[in-house]
Motif scaffolding. Structure first.
Motif, PDB file in Angstrom:
ATOM      1  N   ASP A 263       0.799  -1.214   0.000  1.00 54.69           N
ATOM      2  CA  ASP A 263       0.000   0.000   0.000  1.00 54.69           C
ATOM      3  C   ASP A 263       0.841   1.278   0.000  1.00 54.69           C
ATOM      4  N   SER A 264       2.159   1.133   0.070  1.00 51.28           N
ATOM      5  CA  SER A 264       3.058   2.288   0.047  1.00 51.28           C
ATOM      6  C   SER A 264       4.366   1.875  -0.611  1.00 51.28           C
ATOM      7  N   GLU A 265       4.909   2.766  -1.421  1.00 56.33           N
ATOM      8  CA  GLU A 265       6.171   2.470  -2.111  1.00 56.33           C
ATOM      9  C   GLU A 265       7.362   2.459  -1.159  1.00 56.33           C
ATOM     10  N   ASN A 266       7.148   2.825   0.089  1.00 58.71           N
ATOM     11  CA  ASN A 266       8.249   2.891   1.051  1.00 58.71           C
ATOM     12  C   ASN A 266       8.234   1.752   2.061  1.00 58.71           C
ATOM     13  N   ARG A 267       7.554   0.683   1.761  1.00 58.86           N
ATOM     14  CA  ARG A 267       7.486  -0.485   2.643  1.00 58.86           C
ATOM     15  C   ARG A 267       8.850  -1.164   2.776  1.00 58.86           C
ATOM     16  N   TRP A 268       9.010  -1.863   3.874  1.00 62.83           N
ATOM     17  CA  TRP A 268      10.207  -2.673   4.145  1.00 62.83           C
ATOM     18  C   TRP A 268       9.739  -4.095   4.458  1.00 62.83           C
ATOM     19  N   PRO A 269       9.372  -4.882   3.455  1.00 65.35           N
ATOM     20  CA  PRO A 269       8.860  -6.226   3.745  1.00 65.35           C
ATOM     21  C   PRO A 269       9.926  -7.135   4.373  1.00 65.35           C
ATOM     22  N   ASN A 270       9.448  -8.062   5.174  1.00 64.83           N
ATOM     23  CA  ASN A 270      10.300  -9.063   5.811  1.00 64.83           C
ATOM     24  C   ASN A 270       9.988 -10.436   5.245  1.00 64.83           C
ATOM     25  N   ILE A 271      11.044 -11.151   4.862  1.00 67.21           N
ATOM     26  CA  ILE A 271      10.890 -12.534   4.398  1.00 67.21           C
ATOM     27  C   ILE A 271      11.391 -13.416   5.540  1.00 67.21           C
ATOM     28  N   PRO A 272      10.490 -14.128   6.227  1.00 71.45           N
ATOM     29  CA  PRO A 272      10.898 -14.926   7.387  1.00 71.45           C
ATOM     30  C   PRO A 272      11.901 -16.017   7.017  1.00 71.45           C
ATOM     31  N   PHE A 273      12.784 -16.315   7.958  1.00 70.15           N
ATOM     32  CA  PHE A 273      13.815 -17.333   7.727  1.00 70.15           C
ATOM     33  C   PHE A 273      13.214 -18.674   7.334  1.00 70.15           C
ATOM     34  N   ASP A 274      12.092 -19.071   7.949  1.00 71.18           N
ATOM     35  CA  ASP A 274      11.522 -20.376   7.585  1.00 71.18           C
ATOM     36  C   ASP A 274      11.081 -20.387   6.123  1.00 71.18           C
ATOM     37  N   LYS A 275      10.698 -19.237   5.582  1.00 71.97           N
ATOM     38  CA  LYS A 275      10.324 -19.156   4.161  1.00 71.97           C
ATOM     39  C   LYS A 275      11.568 -19.155   3.272  1.00 71.97           C
ATOM     40  N   ILE A 276      12.675 -18.572   3.770  1.00 71.15           N
ATOM     41  CA  ILE A 276      13.946 -18.585   3.032  1.00 71.15           C
ATOM     42  C   ILE A 276      14.418 -20.027   2.843  1.00 71.15           C
ATOM     43  N   LEU A 277      14.109 -20.886   3.807  1.00 70.50           N
ATOM     44  CA  LEU A 277      14.517 -22.293   3.712  1.00 70.50           C
ATOM     45  C   LEU A 277      13.580 -23.131   2.842  1.00 70.50           C
ATOM     46  N   ASP A 278      12.441 -22.587   2.480  1.00 68.31           N
ATOM     47  CA  ASP A 278      11.514 -23.264   1.568  1.00 68.31           C
ATOM     48  C   ASP A 278      12.022 -23.012   0.145  1.00 68.31           C
ATOM     49  N   ASN A 279      12.503 -24.055  -0.518  1.00 69.16           N
ATOM     50  CA  ASN A 279      13.143 -23.883  -1.833  1.00 69.16           C
ATOM     51  C   ASN A 279      12.248 -23.203  -2.864  1.00 69.16           C
ATOM     52  N   LYS A 280      10.976 -23.526  -2.861  1.00 69.20           N
ATOM     53  CA  LYS A 280      10.049 -22.926  -3.832  1.00 69.20           C
ATOM     54  C   LYS A 280       9.974 -21.406  -3.629  1.00 69.20           C
ATOM     55  N   ILE A 281       9.836 -20.987  -2.388  1.00 71.88           N
ATOM     56  CA  ILE A 281       9.769 -19.551  -2.087  1.00 71.88           C
ATOM     57  C   ILE A 281      11.118 -18.900  -2.328  1.00 71.88           C
ATOM     58  N   TRP A 282      12.200 -19.571  -1.891  1.00 74.59           N
ATOM     59  CA  TRP A 282      13.541 -19.006  -2.048  1.00 74.59           C
ATOM     60  C   TRP A 282      13.876 -18.745  -3.514  1.00 74.59           C
ATOM     61  N   ILE A 283      13.548 -19.668  -4.371  1.00 73.57           N
ATOM     62  CA  ILE A 283      13.847 -19.495  -5.801  1.00 73.57           C
ATOM     63  C   ILE A 283      13.116 -18.263  -6.339  1.00 73.57           C
ATOM     64  N   ARG A 284      11.853 -18.119  -5.991  1.00 74.28           N
ATOM     65  CA  ARG A 284      11.092 -16.960  -6.482  1.00 74.28           C
ATOM     66  C   ARG A 284      11.650 -15.657  -5.914  1.00 74.28           C
ATOM     67  N   PHE A 285      11.934 -15.645  -4.609  1.00 75.48           N
ATOM     68  CA  PHE A 285      12.446 -14.419  -3.992  1.00 75.48           C
ATOM     69  C   PHE A 285      13.847 -14.086  -4.496  1.00 75.48           C
ATOM     70  N   SER A 286      14.718 -15.086  -4.587  1.00 74.52           N
ATOM     71  CA  SER A 286      16.094 -14.806  -5.001  1.00 74.52           C
ATOM     72  C   SER A 286      16.154 -14.301  -6.446  1.00 74.52           C
ATOM     73  N   CYS A 287      15.250 -14.760  -7.300  1.00 76.89           N
ATOM     74  CA  CYS A 287      15.203 -14.240  -8.678  1.00 76.89           C
ATOM     75  C   CYS A 287      14.818 -12.763  -8.686  1.00 76.89           C
ATOM     76  N   ILE A 288      13.856 -12.388  -7.847  1.00 78.70           N
ATOM     77  CA  ILE A 288      13.465 -10.980  -7.755  1.00 78.70           C
ATOM     78  C   ILE A 288      14.619 -10.163  -7.197  1.00 78.70           C
ATOM     79  N   LEU A 289      15.248 -10.662  -6.143  1.00 82.89           N
ATOM     80  CA  LEU A 289      16.361  -9.946  -5.530  1.00 82.89           C
ATOM     81  C   LEU A 289      17.517  -9.786  -6.513  1.00 82.89           C
ATOM     82  N   LEU A 290      17.802 -10.825  -7.289  1.00 82.84           N
ATOM     83  CA  LEU A 290      18.870 -10.735  -8.285  1.00 82.84           C
ATOM     84  C   LEU A 290      18.551  -9.676  -9.347  1.00 82.84           C
ATOM     85  N   THR A 291      17.299  -9.588  -9.763  1.00 84.28           N
ATOM     86  CA  THR A 291      16.895  -8.561 -10.724  1.00 84.28           C
ATOM     87  C   THR A 291      17.117  -7.168 -10.148  1.00 84.28           C
TER      88      THR A 291
END
Length: 153
Positions: free
Chosen positions: A114-142
């Motif tokens: 809802d705001s361009e100034n957000r600071w989203p948090n990606i929880p560590f348990d989601k970072i360890l989920d390969n499906k989520i990690w692949i999607r997030f890491s591709c966005i982060l790499l971009t």
């Protein structure tokens, strides 16, 4: 021991494991390794709750484009800080990034857009989920490629 980290960052990882467990450390190391191989640094800061991911804008101004947090057990992605880069200086570009994060990571990760100034948090348990990690890491790499491109022009 994670061999690519300097002594203060390695100590931070050890402290994280002592307080939050091996999975938290594995998630934090996964993020750190990804950032390091992407050409960024991971640095300890005075506040012991996080490691920062510093980046210098084309005019030499330092900003932090991420924080590995031991108090929230997450990767904090300060999209608002990206407004200080050429690639994401537009509010629209930052909102597009938040919308992309939300579309790719929801419902597994709650992303408020809802705001361009957000600071989203990606929880560590989601970072360890390969499906989520692949999607997030591709966005982060971009994002890393987009902001790095402006320094190489």
């Amino acid at each position: 021991m994670y061999s690519h980290l300097q002594e203060p960052e390695e100590k931070w990882m050890e402290d994280l494991e002592k307080t939050a467990g091996k999975d938290a450390r594995r998630a934090a190391e996964r993020i750190a390794e990804f950032l390091l191989v992407s050409g960024l640094a991971v640095k300890a800061i005075e506040n012991p709750s996080s490691l920062k991911v510093p980046f210098n804008t084309p005019d030499g101004e330092p900003i932090n484009i991420g924080f590995i947090r031991n108090d929230h057990l997450s990767f904090e992605f300060p999209v608002g800080n990206l407004g200080r880069t050429k690639a994401y200086s537009s509010d629209i570009k930052r909102l597009e990034l938040l919308n992309l994060l939300k579309s790719e990571l929801s419902p597994d990760v709650e992303i408020e857009n809802d705001s361009e100034n957000r600071w989203p948090n990606i929880p560590f348990d989601k970072i360890l989920d390969n499906k989520i990690w692949i999607r997030f890491s591709c966005i982060l790499l971009t994002v890393i490629k987009n902001i790095s491109a402006e320094t190489s022009n």
